[in-house]
Scaffold this motif. Structure first.
Motif, PDB file in Angstrom:
ATOM      1  N   MET A   1       1.092  -0.878  -0.569  1.00  0.00           N
ATOM      2  CA  MET A   1       0.233  -0.018  -0.236  1.00  0.00           C
ATOM      3  C   MET A   1       0.957   1.246   0.112  1.00  0.00           C
ATOM      4  O   MET A   1       0.346   2.038  -0.877  1.00  0.00           O
ATOM      5  N   GLU A   2       1.801   1.532   1.052  1.00  0.00           N
ATOM      6  CA  GLU A   2       2.426   2.479   0.655  1.00  0.00           C
ATOM      7  C   GLU A   2       4.041   2.758  -1.060  1.00  0.00           C
ATOM      8  O   GLU A   2       3.598   3.415  -0.641  1.00  0.00           O
ATOM      9  N   GLY A   3       4.170   1.357  -1.141  1.00  0.00           N
ATOM     10  CA  GLY A   3       5.010   1.664  -2.402  1.00  0.00           C
ATOM     11  C   GLY A   3       3.722   1.963  -3.527  1.00  0.00           C
ATOM     12  O   GLY A   3       4.024   3.049  -4.386  1.00  0.00           O
ATOM     13  N   VAL A   4       2.829   2.001  -3.285  1.00  0.00           N
ATOM     14  CA  VAL A   4       1.408   2.637  -4.578  1.00  0.00           C
ATOM     15  C   VAL A   4       1.608   4.087  -3.494  1.00  0.00           C
ATOM     16  O   VAL A   4       1.804   5.080  -5.186  1.00  0.00           O
ATOM     17  N   LEU A   5       1.840   4.936  -3.015  1.00  0.00           N
ATOM     18  CA  LEU A   5       1.403   5.976  -2.958  1.00  0.00           C
ATOM     19  C   LEU A   5       2.697   6.453  -2.978  1.00  0.00           C
ATOM     20  O   LEU A   5       2.723   7.871  -3.089  1.00  0.00           O
ATOM     21  N   PHE A   6       4.327   6.156  -2.597  1.00  0.00           N
ATOM     22  CA  PHE A   6       5.141   6.607  -2.889  1.00  0.00           C
ATOM     23  C   PHE A   6       4.917   7.174  -4.346  1.00  0.00           C
ATOM     24  O   PHE A   6       6.233   8.051  -4.587  1.00  0.00           O
ATOM     25  N   ALA A   7       4.637   6.226  -5.001  1.00  0.00           N
ATOM     26  CA  ALA A   7       4.673   5.978  -6.414  1.00  0.00           C
ATOM     27  C   ALA A   7       4.484   7.531  -7.792  1.00  0.00           C
ATOM     28  O   ALA A   7       4.239   8.262  -7.649  1.00  0.00           O
ATOM     29  N   VAL A   8       3.009   7.761  -5.810  1.00  0.00           N
ATOM     30  CA  VAL A   8       2.139   8.300  -6.401  1.00  0.00           C
ATOM     31  C   VAL A   8       2.644  10.224  -6.187  1.00  0.00           C
ATOM     32  O   VAL A   8       2.199  10.133  -6.557  1.00  0.00           O
ATOM     33  N   ARG A   9       3.573   9.929  -5.009  1.00  0.00           N
ATOM     34  CA  ARG A   9       4.049  11.227  -4.616  1.00  0.00           C
ATOM     35  C   ARG A   9       5.252  11.831  -5.742  1.00  0.00           C
ATOM     36  O   ARG A   9       5.836  13.007  -5.337  1.00  0.00           O
ATOM     37  N   THR A  10       5.528  10.533  -6.152  1.00  0.00           N
ATOM     38  CA  THR A  10       6.601  10.998  -6.714  1.00  0.00           C
ATOM     39  C   THR A  10       6.490  11.852  -7.483  1.00  0.00           C
ATOM     40  O   THR A  10       7.044  13.026  -8.334  1.00  0.00           O
ATOM     41  N   VAL A  11       4.991  11.620  -8.210  1.00  0.00           N
ATOM     42  CA  VAL A  11       4.163  12.831  -9.450  1.00  0.00           C
ATOM     43  C   VAL A  11       3.857  13.931  -8.631  1.00  0.00           C
ATOM     44  O   VAL A  11       3.439  14.847  -9.488  1.00  0.00           O
ATOM     45  N   SER A  12       3.490  14.012  -7.546  1.00  0.00           N
ATOM     46  CA  SER A  12       2.813  14.842  -6.737  1.00  0.00           C
ATOM     47  C   SER A  12       3.629  15.998  -6.770  1.00  0.00           C
ATOM     48  O   SER A  12       3.351  17.233  -7.121  1.00  0.00           O
TER      49      SER A  12
ATOM     50  N   TYR B   1       7.822   9.009   7.115  1.00  0.00           N
ATOM     51  CA  TYR B   1       7.703   8.665   5.384  1.00  0.00           C
ATOM     52  C   TYR B   1       8.900   9.522   4.533  1.00  0.00           C
ATOM     53  O   TYR B   1       9.243   8.547   3.758  1.00  0.00           O
ATOM     54  N   GLU B   2       9.405  10.642   5.730  1.00  0.00           N
ATOM     55  CA  GLU B   2      10.329  11.451   4.189  1.00  0.00           C
ATOM     56  C   GLU B   2      11.632  10.349   4.424  1.00  0.00           C
ATOM     57  O   GLU B   2      11.933  10.486   3.512  1.00  0.00           O
ATOM     58  N   GLN B   3      12.219   9.610   5.628  1.00  0.00           N
ATOM     59  CA  GLN B   3      12.987   9.194   5.686  1.00  0.00           C
ATOM     60  C   GLN B   3      13.113   7.993   4.748  1.00  0.00           C
ATOM     61  O   GLN B   3      13.444   7.524   3.724  1.00  0.00           O
ATOM     62  N   TYR B   4      11.395   7.254   4.796  1.00  0.00           N
ATOM     63  CA  TYR B   4      11.183   5.996   3.756  1.00  0.00           C
ATOM     64  C   TYR B   4      11.781   6.371   2.109  1.00  0.00           C
ATOM     65  O   TYR B   4      11.729   5.833   1.225  1.00  0.00           O
ATOM     66  N   TYR B   5      10.225   7.411   2.116  1.00  0.00           N
ATOM     67  CA  TYR B   5      10.157   8.346   0.936  1.00  0.00           C
ATOM     68  C   TYR B   5      11.888   8.283   0.204  1.00  0.00           C
ATOM     69  O   TYR B   5      11.908   7.999  -1.175  1.00  0.00           O
TER      70      TYR B   5
END
Length: 531
Positions: free
Chosen positions: A385-396, A483-487
């Motif tokens: 679930m987090e991986g999908v949102l990390f990918a979304v954040r790269t676009v955001s 999350y900033e660290q993991y992102y």
């Protein structure tokens, strides 16, 4: 009753909903169809199967609402972007419908990227050079099917094919035209370089019209099958992505729509064209004074569904089929909520079917990183679930660099049904997340365009007050810091793996793994394409 039909023609189904002038749903229906995978890298559909689905969905919605033909004021159309098919002089299909998911033109894409033309085309048209683009599909036909390419009277999208069958016009709305990779963002006409590259004249493409273009005089047989009058006006409408923004009320500066269904997308409207110097995002015209800027991701809910089907659902007890899948989904989401942010050091790159924005890398592949003996099913579920949102954040993040910070993220699509997942988005992005109560945002957006064209509303903002809010999530500062660290690590892992993605992708293509997975994921795999 003054009802408006919002028709949403998607990748796997067509949906039709009847709305009153206040935006309330009075009835709806859905009709599904197959995505054909005749060989690895291809994704096609039968155009007449989609046409039948449109008819069935509208007829079903009329019956569900107990509406009569006299009740319908207009029909508005939403359609998926990037589809392409060839037709002869009589409008008969010469090819199947090739969808956005088709990667056959990867060779043409790679050739384009080696020269200077790719950057110029992106800046002129706002469409990244990628196999999804009709431009690169046309180059594939010219290279691989030269006789068919010459014989085709026109190359059109499914919406154009539908409108030709209904009204005898290949009307192509500005929104979908802009997503072909061939429309000039500044002149809003076919780009000369794109025409020269494909060796096509404008008369072999559709007729570019405003999204509020009104068509009437429908084919009587098709009108009768739908339960409509032949003179019921149809409003050409726009792309599903742009209309999803309209449908959730993401209209102003700082309002960004995040849609996660099977795939995902991040989009916002701008008052002027905005392309990215690094080519990470798209920019599509919507109206002469409004542009849609954003990026699509290939792997949204399909990544979680893949995890469930491959590693969870076969071990679940209970009913079979959809109910069993829902039980597994509910369980894994609850389990994921028991794990701390960052899944205790487990990261997931969700690129199971390559990626579009912001990398535009068809060879990208999925990977779990950091797995230890400590990690269990709950960790892998949360990491997915987090991986999908990390990918979304790269676009955001790319959008933020182009147009300023996101004030609010408006969530839609299947993921928005989960308050755990939407809270996760707020914490991971550090931004307020609002979940509107708009059901089927693209269909509602199509109905709103029909209302505007019909004079029932003055602007899309007039519909915004009627959009209720299901819930609002504020980011937790502690979780955001984690999350900033993991992102940061998520992005570095991608960068480290990027050089070896082509090698593993080529090995997979040699074994036919893409074709096998498409079949296993429920898509039809015929022996040959439907010609």
């Amino acid at each position: 009753m003054g009802l408006y039909i919002g028709l949403d023609i998607g990748t796997t189904s067509t949906k039709a909903f009847l709305y009153d002038e206040k935006g309330k749903i009075r009835g709806g229906s859905q009709s599904a169809y197959a995505l054909l995978v005749p060989e690895a890298g291809r994704a096609e559909q039968r155009p007449d199967e989609l046409l039948d689905a449109v008819v069935d969905a509208i007829r079903g919605a009329m019956q569900d609402a107990k509406a009569h033909a006299d009740d319908i004021s207009a029909v508005g159309i939403s359609a998926a972007m990037h589809s392409l098919m060839a037709v002869d002089r009589d409008g008969h299909p010469l090819t199947p419908l090739i969808t956005w998911a088709d990667n056959r033109s990867i060779g043409q894409v790679n050739a384009l990227r080696k020269g200077r033309e790719a950057g110029k085309l992106y800046r002129a048209t706002g469409t990244p050079i990628h196999p999804m683009s009709p431009l690169t599909k046309l180059l594939w036909f010219a290279d691989r099917e030269p006789e068919l390419f010459k014989r085709a009277a026109k190359f059109v999208s499914f919406k154009e094919y539908l409108l030709h069958r209904l009204f005898g016009r290949y009307a192509l709305d500005l929104s979908l035209a802009s997503a072909t990779g061939m429309l000039d963002l500044h002149t809003l006409k076919w780009n000369d370089s794109a025409l020269h590259l494909t060796e096509l004249s404008p008369d072999r493409l559709g007729e570019i019209v405003p999204i509020t273009e009104r068509l009437s005089g429908m084919d009587r047989k098709l009108a009768d099958r739908m339960g409509l009058h032949p003179d019921t006006p149809w409003i050409v409408g726009a792309s599903d992505g742009a209309l999803a923004n309209v449908g959730v009320g993401a209209l102003g500066k700082g309002e960004t729509a995040v849609t996660i269904g099977t795939s995902g997308a991040v989009r916002s409207f701008a008052d002027r064209p905005a392309t990215d110097p690094d080519g990470r995002t798209f920019c599509y015209a919507f109206e002469p004074d409004r542009w849609l800027v954003g990026g699509p991701t290939n792997n949204g809910g399909i990544a979680l569904r893949w995890y469930l089907e491959k590693f969870v659902i076969d071990e679940e007890e209970g009913e079979s089929g959809d109910l069993k899948e829902k039980q597994a989904l509910d369980r894994i989401v609850k389990l994921a909520d028991s794990v701390p942010p960052g899944s205790e050091g487990l990261l997931f790159l969700p690129y199971l079917s390559g990626e579009r924005a912001p990398y535009w890398n068809a060879d990208a592949r999925g990977a779990y990183f950091g797995a230890t003996l400590h990690h269990g099913r709950a960790h892998f579920g949360r990491a997915t679930m987090e991986g999908v949102l990390f990918a979304v954040r790269t676009v955001s993040d790319a959008l933020t660099e182009l147009g300023g910070a996101n004030r609010t993220l408006l969530a839609s699509g299947g993921f928005a049904k989960s308050d755990i997942w939407t809270q996760m988005l707020a914490d991971l992005s550090g931004t307020q997340v609002v979940v509107p109560d708009t059901y089927e945002a693209s269909a509602f957006g199509a109905a709103a365009v029909a209302m505007k064209a019909d004079g029932a509303i003055g602007d899309y903002a007039d519909m915004k007050s009627g959009i209720g809010i299901l819930r609002t999530h504020e980011p937790d500062s502690g979780r955001f810091k984690t999350y900033e660290q993991y992102y940061s690590l998520f992005k570095r892992v991608y960068e480290q793996l990027e050089p070896v993605f082509p090698e593993i992708a080529e090995l997979q293509r040699g074994t036919g793994v893409n074709e096998e997975e498409a079949s296993e994921n429920g898509h039809s795999k015929p022996k040959s394409a439907d010609k």
